[in-house]
Design a protein around this motif. Structure first.
Motif, PDB file in Angstrom:
ATOM      1  N   ALA A   1       8.284   0.874  -1.634  1.00 33.17           N
ATOM      2  CA  ALA A   1       7.171   1.524  -2.326  1.00 33.17           C
ATOM      3  C   ALA A   1       6.742   0.729  -3.553  1.00 33.17           C
ATOM      4  O   ALA A   1       5.564   0.715  -3.916  1.00 33.17           O
ATOM      5  CB  ALA A   1       7.565   2.938  -2.729  1.00 33.17           C
ATOM      6  N   GLN A   2       7.693   0.062  -4.192  1.00 34.77           N
ATOM      7  CA  GLN A   2       7.349  -0.765  -5.347  1.00 34.77           C
ATOM      8  C   GLN A   2       6.567  -2.003  -4.922  1.00 34.77           C
ATOM      9  O   GLN A   2       5.666  -2.453  -5.640  1.00 34.77           O
ATOM     10  CB  GLN A   2       8.627  -1.181  -6.088  1.00 34.77           C
ATOM     11  N   ALA A   3       6.917  -2.554  -3.772  1.00 36.20           N
ATOM     12  CA  ALA A   3       6.162  -3.696  -3.242  1.00 36.20           C
ATOM     13  C   ALA A   3       4.722  -3.288  -2.984  1.00 36.20           C
ATOM     14  O   ALA A   3       3.782  -4.029  -3.294  1.00 36.20           O
ATOM     15  CB  ALA A   3       6.812  -4.204  -1.954  1.00 36.20           C
ATOM     16  N   LEU A   4       4.540  -2.102  -2.404  1.00 35.09           N
ATOM     17  CA  LEU A   4       3.191  -1.589  -2.158  1.00 35.09           C
ATOM     18  C   LEU A   4       2.423  -1.453  -3.464  1.00 35.09           C
ATOM     19  O   LEU A   4       1.245  -1.826  -3.551  1.00 35.09           O
ATOM     20  CB  LEU A   4       3.272  -0.241  -1.443  1.00 35.09           C
ATOM     21  N   GLN A   5       3.076  -0.942  -4.492  1.00 33.54           N
ATOM     22  CA  GLN A   5       2.416  -0.767  -5.786  1.00 33.54           C
ATOM     23  C   GLN A   5       1.973  -2.112  -6.362  1.00 33.54           C
ATOM     24  O   GLN A   5       0.857  -2.237  -6.881  1.00 33.54           O
ATOM     25  CB  GLN A   5       3.364  -0.066  -6.764  1.00 33.54           C
ATOM     26  N   ILE A   6       2.833  -3.120  -6.267  1.00 33.82           N
ATOM     27  CA  ILE A   6       2.488  -4.454  -6.778  1.00 33.82           C
ATOM     28  C   ILE A   6       1.274  -5.007  -6.037  1.00 33.82           C
ATOM     29  O   ILE A   6       0.347  -5.560  -6.636  1.00 33.82           O
ATOM     30  CB  ILE A   6       3.689  -5.407  -6.639  1.00 33.82           C
ATOM     31  N   MET A   7       1.274  -4.857  -4.711  1.00 33.52           N
ATOM     32  CA  MET A   7       0.157  -5.370  -3.910  1.00 33.52           C
ATOM     33  C   MET A   7      -1.148  -4.663  -4.260  1.00 33.52           C
ATOM     34  O   MET A   7      -2.198  -5.304  -4.404  1.00 33.52           O
ATOM     35  CB  MET A   7       0.459  -5.198  -2.419  1.00 33.52           C
ATOM     36  N   GLN A   8      -1.080  -3.346  -4.391  1.00 39.89           N
ATOM     37  CA  GLN A   8      -2.293  -2.586  -4.680  1.00 39.89           C
ATOM     38  C   GLN A   8      -2.835  -2.897  -6.070  1.00 39.89           C
ATOM     39  O   GLN A   8      -4.045  -3.044  -6.259  1.00 39.89           O
ATOM     40  CB  GLN A   8      -2.008  -1.089  -4.537  1.00 39.89           C
ATOM     41  N   GLU A   9      -1.953  -3.001  -7.052  1.00 38.70           N
ATOM     42  CA  GLU A   9      -2.398  -3.263  -8.423  1.00 38.70           C
ATOM     43  C   GLU A   9      -3.010  -4.655  -8.570  1.00 38.70           C
ATOM     44  O   GLU A   9      -3.925  -4.860  -9.380  1.00 38.70           O
ATOM     45  CB  GLU A   9      -1.215  -3.126  -9.386  1.00 38.70           C
ATOM     46  N   ASN A  10      -2.510  -5.610  -7.780  1.00 37.27           N
ATOM     47  CA  ASN A  10      -2.987  -6.986  -7.904  1.00 37.27           C
ATOM     48  C   ASN A  10      -3.952  -7.389  -6.796  1.00 37.27           C
ATOM     49  O   ASN A  10      -4.363  -8.549  -6.724  1.00 37.27           O
ATOM     50  CB  ASN A  10      -1.784  -7.938  -7.924  1.00 37.27           C
ATOM     51  N   LYS A  11      -4.275  -6.420  -5.906  1.00 36.52           N
ATOM     52  CA  LYS A  11      -5.232  -6.649  -4.819  1.00 36.52           C
ATOM     53  C   LYS A  11      -4.828  -7.847  -3.968  1.00 36.52           C
ATOM     54  O   LYS A  11      -5.618  -8.749  -3.697  1.00 36.52           O
ATOM     55  CB  LYS A  11      -6.650  -6.835  -5.376  1.00 36.52           C
TER      56      LYS A  11
END
Length: 332
Positions: free
Chosen positions: A294-304
């Motif tokens: 879930a943290q990986a997903l958050q990083i990807m979403q925040e940095n597009k």
């Protein structure tokens, strides 16, 4: 073939009005419970918080169906509980109750014969008895250590017979108890996920990057001095839309992506004579294998971004993950 009857406009309005009347009556019944969140409610919570065994929920008929749901809610929110059918309890299942338990009994009338029959045994065990009834003067209410009033002014059934408002009120009070206990215990999202490993929340909170990342030969990687054309071949072969760039010691120094290729072509750089280190993107976002997916997903979403490189504490490349991996794992 069965013909579907389409109601007339008048019939449709009447049916809608009947449905709305039920919702309004049940909403009124639940709203009336606010005044019953009192000292008895707090005392019931204290008994359940102090319980060293299990919360044994019991009820007959419709109350039993509601009791099963309340037991399940308690168990999944940090208060171990199970349901015992009072009829079966009279024929052996009463042995499931121990001296360390708490009994939560529910009956709208408070006079359910099957419950009253097992009261002497519960009393002999010396376990706390919490009763949810619609009749404070009933035998069950009088014998209980704690009584919570769940009475309703009127059932939503127009005949005032079918348990409707009363079962909704019982369910709402059960939820109030369960959530109050959840908060008092400091129950967290992670605790909830541990008891729901098959659900989407469990996957989001328990799955680590190491469980789903690409490793070994699946990870696209080239050295800094590699020709850009070799990096493009590596990207094509591995199919993750990018390649990691590492130094001679295997430490990550950059990344080259499909987007970088488009920017390279816009700059009219010779992709056959250029080295990847001259066009790679440095300072790329990374994650570690022990992080939650879930943290990986958050990083990807925040940095597009659509892919993430995984490194150890020495910045050595250990894996890669992209949005498709998270989709397949049910994290997204």
């Amino acid at each position: 073939m069965i013909q579907r009857k389409i109601p007339s406009a008048e019939e449709a309005e009447k049916l809608k009005a009947l449905g709305l009347a039920v919702i309004n009556k049940e909403a009124e019944a639940v709203a009336a419970l606010a005044g019953r969140i009192n000292g008895n409610f707090a005392q019931a919570c204290c008994h359940m918080l102090a319980c060293e065994g299990r919360i044994v929920v019991t009820g007959m008929g419709k109350s039993g169906h509601i009791g099963g749901k309340i037991a399940a809610t308690l168990a999944s929110t940090g208060s171990p509980a199970f349901f015992v059918h009072p009829g079966e309890a009279n024929h052996g299942d009463l042995g499931m109750i121990t001296g360390k338990d708490v009994v939560l009994a529910m009956s709208n009338s408070g006079e359910t014969a099957e419950l009253l029959t097992i009261l002497p045994i519960i009393k002999r065990l010396g376990v706390p008895l919490i009763a949810l009834t619609g009749n404070p003067a009933s035998n069950l209410a009088r014998e209980a250590d704690v009584h919570i009033d769940i009475s309703v002014a009127h059932e939503a059934c127009p005949l005032n017979l079918a348990p409707t408002s009363s079962t909704t009120a019982t369910l709402a009070m059960g939820d109030a108890l369960a959530v109050a206990l959840l908060e008092a215990r400091g129950f967290t999202e992670l605790d909830f996920a541990r008891s729901h490993p098959g659900g989407s929340l469990g996957r989001r909170l328990l799955l680590h990057i190491s469980d789903i990342m690409h490793t070994g030969s699946e990870v696209p990687v080239v050295r800094e001095q590699a020709q850009l054309r070799d990096a493009l071949i590596e990207m094509t072969n591995k199919g993750l839309g990018m390649t990691a760039v590492v130094d001679a010691r295997g430490r990550l120094t950059g990344i080259y992506t499909d987007g970088d290729l488009r920017r390279t072509l816009d700059r009219e750089i010779d992709i056959h004579g250029c080295r990847v280190r001259d066009v790679m993107h440095t300072g790329c976002k990374t994650a570690t294998p022990d992080m939650l997916a879930a943290q990986a997903l958050q990083i990807m979403q925040e940095n597009k971004i659509n892919a993430l490189l995984i490194v150890d504490r020495q910045q050595r490349l250990t894996g890669a993950i992209n949005m498709h991996d998270l989709l397949r794992a049910g994290v997204v």
